[in-house]
Design a protein around this motif. Structure first.
Motif, PDB file in Angstrom:
ATOM      1  N   ARG A 120       0.829  -1.211   0.000  1.00 59.47           N
ATOM      2  CA  ARG A 120       0.000   0.000   0.000  1.00 59.47           C
ATOM      3  C   ARG A 120       0.860   1.257   0.000  1.00 59.47           C
ATOM      4  O   ARG A 120       0.573   2.224  -0.729  1.00 59.47           O
ATOM      5  N   ARG A 121       1.923   1.271   0.805  1.00 61.20           N
ATOM      6  CA  ARG A 121       2.792   2.446   0.856  1.00 61.20           C
ATOM      7  C   ARG A 121       3.500   2.657  -0.476  1.00 61.20           C
ATOM      8  O   ARG A 121       3.656   3.794  -0.934  1.00 61.20           O
ATOM      9  N   ALA A 122       3.919   1.564  -1.102  1.00 65.31           N
ATOM     10  CA  ALA A 122       4.588   1.679  -2.404  1.00 65.31           C
ATOM     11  C   ALA A 122       3.636   2.252  -3.443  1.00 65.31           C
ATOM     12  O   ALA A 122       4.015   3.117  -4.246  1.00 65.31           O
ATOM     13  N   TYR A 123       2.396   1.804  -3.449  1.00 59.94           N
ATOM     14  CA  TYR A 123       1.427   2.313  -4.426  1.00 59.94           C
ATOM     15  C   TYR A 123       1.186   3.809  -4.214  1.00 59.94           C
ATOM     16  O   TYR A 123       1.040   4.569  -5.188  1.00 59.94           O
ATOM     17  N   ASP A 124       1.143   4.251  -2.962  1.00 62.43           N
ATOM     18  CA  ASP A 124       0.992   5.685  -2.690  1.00 62.43           C
ATOM     19  C   ASP A 124       2.172   6.464  -3.271  1.00 62.43           C
ATOM     20  O   ASP A 124       1.988   7.509  -3.905  1.00 62.43           O
ATOM     21  N   ASP A 125       3.370   5.972  -3.058  1.00 65.34           N
ATOM     22  CA  ASP A 125       4.559   6.660  -3.561  1.00 65.34           C
ATOM     23  C   ASP A 125       4.616   6.657  -5.087  1.00 65.34           C
ATOM     24  O   ASP A 125       5.110   7.602  -5.708  1.00 65.34           O
ATOM     25  N   ASP A 150      17.021  23.279  -4.995  1.00 69.28           N
ATOM     26  CA  ASP A 150      16.540  22.880  -3.670  1.00 69.28           C
ATOM     27  C   ASP A 150      15.121  22.315  -3.761  1.00 69.28           C
ATOM     28  O   ASP A 150      14.797  21.296  -3.135  1.00 69.28           O
ATOM     29  N   ARG A 151      14.269  22.981  -4.538  1.00 70.42           N
ATOM     30  CA  ARG A 151      12.884  22.529  -4.663  1.00 70.42           C
ATOM     31  C   ARG A 151      12.797  21.163  -5.346  1.00 70.42           C
ATOM     32  O   ARG A 151      12.041  20.285  -4.916  1.00 70.42           O
ATOM     33  N   ILE A 152      13.579  20.988  -6.408  1.00 72.42           N
ATOM     34  CA  ILE A 152      13.535  19.706  -7.115  1.00 72.42           C
ATOM     35  C   ILE A 152      14.062  18.592  -6.224  1.00 72.42           C
ATOM     36  O   ILE A 152      13.478  17.503  -6.154  1.00 72.42           O
ATOM     37  N   ALA A 153      15.174  18.854  -5.527  1.00 72.27           N
ATOM     38  CA  ALA A 153      15.739  17.837  -4.635  1.00 72.27           C
ATOM     39  C   ALA A 153      14.763  17.476  -3.523  1.00 72.27           C
ATOM     40  O   ALA A 153      14.660  16.314  -3.119  1.00 72.27           O
ATOM     41  N   ALA A 154      14.002  18.482  -3.039  1.00 69.35           N
ATOM     42  CA  ALA A 154      13.023  18.210  -1.982  1.00 69.35           C
ATOM     43  C   ALA A 154      11.904  17.317  -2.499  1.00 69.35           C
ATOM     44  O   ALA A 154      11.485  16.373  -1.822  1.00 69.35           O
ATOM     45  N   ARG A 155      11.416  17.598  -3.725  1.00 72.84           N
ATOM     46  CA  ARG A 155      10.360  16.757  -4.301  1.00 72.84           C
ATOM     47  C   ARG A 155      10.876  15.356  -4.575  1.00 72.84           C
ATOM     48  O   ARG A 155      10.160  14.375  -4.412  1.00 72.84           O
ATOM     49  N   ASP A 156      12.122  15.249  -4.996  1.00 74.34           N
ATOM     50  CA  ASP A 156      12.699  13.930  -5.226  1.00 74.34           C
ATOM     51  C   ASP A 156      12.815  13.162  -3.915  1.00 74.34           C
ATOM     52  O   ASP A 156      12.505  11.968  -3.850  1.00 74.34           O
ATOM     53  N   GLY A 157      13.231  13.842  -2.863  1.00 73.82           N
ATOM     54  CA  GLY A 157      13.444  13.171  -1.587  1.00 73.82           C
ATOM     55  C   GLY A 157      12.171  12.740  -0.898  1.00 73.82           C
ATOM     56  O   GLY A 157      12.118  11.654  -0.311  1.00 73.82           O
ATOM     57  N   ASP A 158      11.127  13.583  -0.967  1.00 77.01           N
ATOM     58  CA  ASP A 158       9.887  13.232  -0.251  1.00 77.01           C
ATOM     59  C   ASP A 158       8.846  12.585  -1.157  1.00 77.01           C
ATOM     60  O   ASP A 158       7.756  12.242  -0.726  1.00 77.01           O
ATOM     61  N   ARG A 159       9.195  12.427  -2.448  1.00 78.42           N
ATOM     62  CA  ARG A 159       8.305  11.819  -3.446  1.00 78.42           C
ATOM     63  C   ARG A 159       6.954  12.533  -3.508  1.00 78.42           C
ATOM     64  O   ARG A 159       5.922  11.921  -3.731  1.00 78.42           O
ATOM     65  N   GLY A 160       7.004  13.832  -3.287  1.00 75.02           N
ATOM     66  CA  GLY A 160       5.776  14.618  -3.308  1.00 75.02           C
ATOM     67  C   GLY A 160       5.230  14.795  -4.714  1.00 75.02           C
ATOM     68  O   GLY A 160       5.969  14.816  -5.699  1.00 75.02           O
ATOM     69  N   ALA A 161       3.925  14.948  -4.805  1.00 75.07           N
ATOM     70  CA  ALA A 161       3.277  15.087  -6.115  1.00 75.07           C
ATOM     71  C   ALA A 161       3.207  16.545  -6.553  1.00 75.07           C
ATOM     72  O   ALA A 161       3.159  16.814  -7.753  1.00 75.07           O
ATOM     73  N   GLU A 162       3.203  17.482  -5.612  1.00 73.35           N
ATOM     74  CA  GLU A 162       3.086  18.910  -5.936  1.00 73.35           C
ATOM     75  C   GLU A 162       4.425  19.419  -6.474  1.00 73.35           C
ATOM     76  O   GLU A 162       5.435  19.378  -5.775  1.00 73.35           O
ATOM     77  N   LEU A 163       4.413  19.922  -7.714  1.00 72.45           N
ATOM     78  CA  LEU A 163       5.661  20.370  -8.344  1.00 72.45           C
ATOM     79  C   LEU A 163       6.210  21.629  -7.690  1.00 72.45           C
ATOM     80  O   LEU A 163       7.427  21.809  -7.591  1.00 72.45           O
TER      81      LEU A 163
END
Length: 404
Positions: free
Chosen positions: A167-172, A387-400
């Motif tokens: 389930r966690r993998a599918y969320d990511d 910094d923003r791109i690295a943060a999105r990569d690290g937290d796997r966030g969907a918001e660009l």
């Protein structure tokens, strides 16, 4: 509606060649990036969950698969044996017999259990030529597989933990399960003829699924036991199995596996099979179609494309890419020689971030940022952008472009 076979080739992710053969795709550099990121992701998730990783060979003696039961119940889906001297060796159809041997190679105490053994390994299925195609049905499979050797009392908890990992993998990954299926045996000689084995394993899996909405389906079990199949649906409405959890009493018996219990005697472990993301090939096919090629930032083959307006800004663009690569951000330059600025922007439409650098931006150490979703945050210092791109990569966030 997206077809991964067409889109995957257009995006230079994978391809095939008649000289390699049907059902044997190869990965191009951008596809290899996606595959590598997925493999590292699942290994990290497994390590955090207490798994230890192994490597095992893709070949085994025919006798190995006779012991496991694959030869009697699954040989139609296996490649024929190859003669080596006086022996016959076979391309493995699954990893579980090898992991059973690895477990058996050392003595184990109840204090070590559960012992969680994982591998991202190759296996081979003799699929008919008429059904192979793209990445969904292939003959060479890279499987995210694991086997948990545990006591009977630990089996339900371990299988539930595996479902939580799925389930966690599918969320990511930005995908969802369409349904959960309890796959049971059907009629015929495909299945191990041991009614007690099936009843015990089925009862345990029903406990695992307590509180989960699922359907029981006959004729979809593994030959040695029932399983939980996590189903996904593609944009065309076609359903397939991506992830599985199984409880197996058969192979521990066949391989005479045991551990030393608190009483000093030998006891038989239970073998829990589970795959978080299934085969890498089928997962990538589903991701291509689910996201239309616009992968989440952490999965995108190229996360940032830098577009110099003219030749005078090209060296600065390469400097930005070098900074990005040093930060672990996957970046490329789309140089003026590749076409007009408008054409280069269109060509990079699936890249999450575009950084346009004209004379003003080059002098200011900034970039005019364009996002894949059409937004234009404007001129941003290069360091802040990275910094923003690295943060999105690290937290796997969907918001660009989350609010600062």
């Amino acid at each position: 509606m997206y077809d991964h076979r067409r889109l995957g080739r257009e995006l230079d992710l994978f391809d095939t060649d008649p000289l390699m053969g049907a059902g044997l795709p190869y990965w191009l550099p951008d596809g290899a990036v996606v595959r590598h990121v997925l493999e590292e992701y699942v290994r990290d998730a497994e390590r955090a969950a207490g798994y230890r990783h192994v490597y095992s060979p893709v070949l085994g003696k025919r006798e190995l698969y006779e012991i496991s039961g694959h030869w009697d119940h699954y040989s139609e889906d296996m490649f024929p044996p190859m003669r080596m001297g006086g022996e016959e060796v076979v391309l493995r159809p699954s990893l579980c017999p090898h992991h059973a041997l690895i477990y058996r190679s050392r003595s184990h105490s109840y204090r070590e259990l559960p012992l969680r053994m994982a591998e991202l390994g190759g296996m081979y299925r003799s699929e008919p030529s008429g059904v192979v195609g793209g990445l969904t049905r292939v003959r060479s499979i890279q499987l995210n597989d694991a086997h948990i050797f545990c006591t009977l009392e630990q089996a339900v908890e371990e299988a539930r933990a595996a479902l939580d990992l799925i389930r966690r993998a599918y969320d990511d990954l930005g995908i969802r399960a369409s349904r959960y299926r309890l796959s049971l045996p059907g009629e015929g000689g495909k299945y191990v003829p041991d009614p007690e084995l099936w009843q015990r394993a089925t009862a345990l899996l029903k406990d695992v699924l307590d509180g989960v909405d699922y359907e029981s389906v006959e004729g979809e079990a593994a030959f040695y036991g029932p399983k939980i199949d996590v189903q996904v649906t593609d944009p065309a409405g076609r359903e397939s199995t991506l992830s599985t959890v199984q409880i197996d009493f058969h192979q521990p018996e066949r391989f005479d596996l045991h551990y030393i219990g608190p009483d000093g005697g030998k006891h038989r472990p239970v073998m829990v099979h589970r795959s978080i993301i299934g085969s890498v090939e089928r997962l990538v096919a589903h991701l291509i179609e689910a996201h239309g090629g616009a992968f989440p930032v952490w999965l995108a083959p190229v996360q940032l494309v830098v577009l110099p307006v003219g030749d005078d800004q090209e060296e600065r663009a390469h400097d930005v890419v070098r900074q990005a690569l040093a930060r672990g951000v996957r970046a490329e330059v789309a140089a003026p020689g590749d076409g007009t600025l408008a054409a280069r922007i269109r060509a990079a439409r699936l890249v999450p971030y575009q950084a346009v650098i004209g004379a003003r931006e080059a002098d200011a150490g900034s970039a005019a940022v364009r996002l894949r979703d059409g937004r234009r945050p404007g001129a941003v210092p290069v360091d802040e952008l990275l910094d923003r791109i690295a943060a999105r990569d690290g937290d796997r966030g969907a918001e660009l472009w989350a609010a600062a």
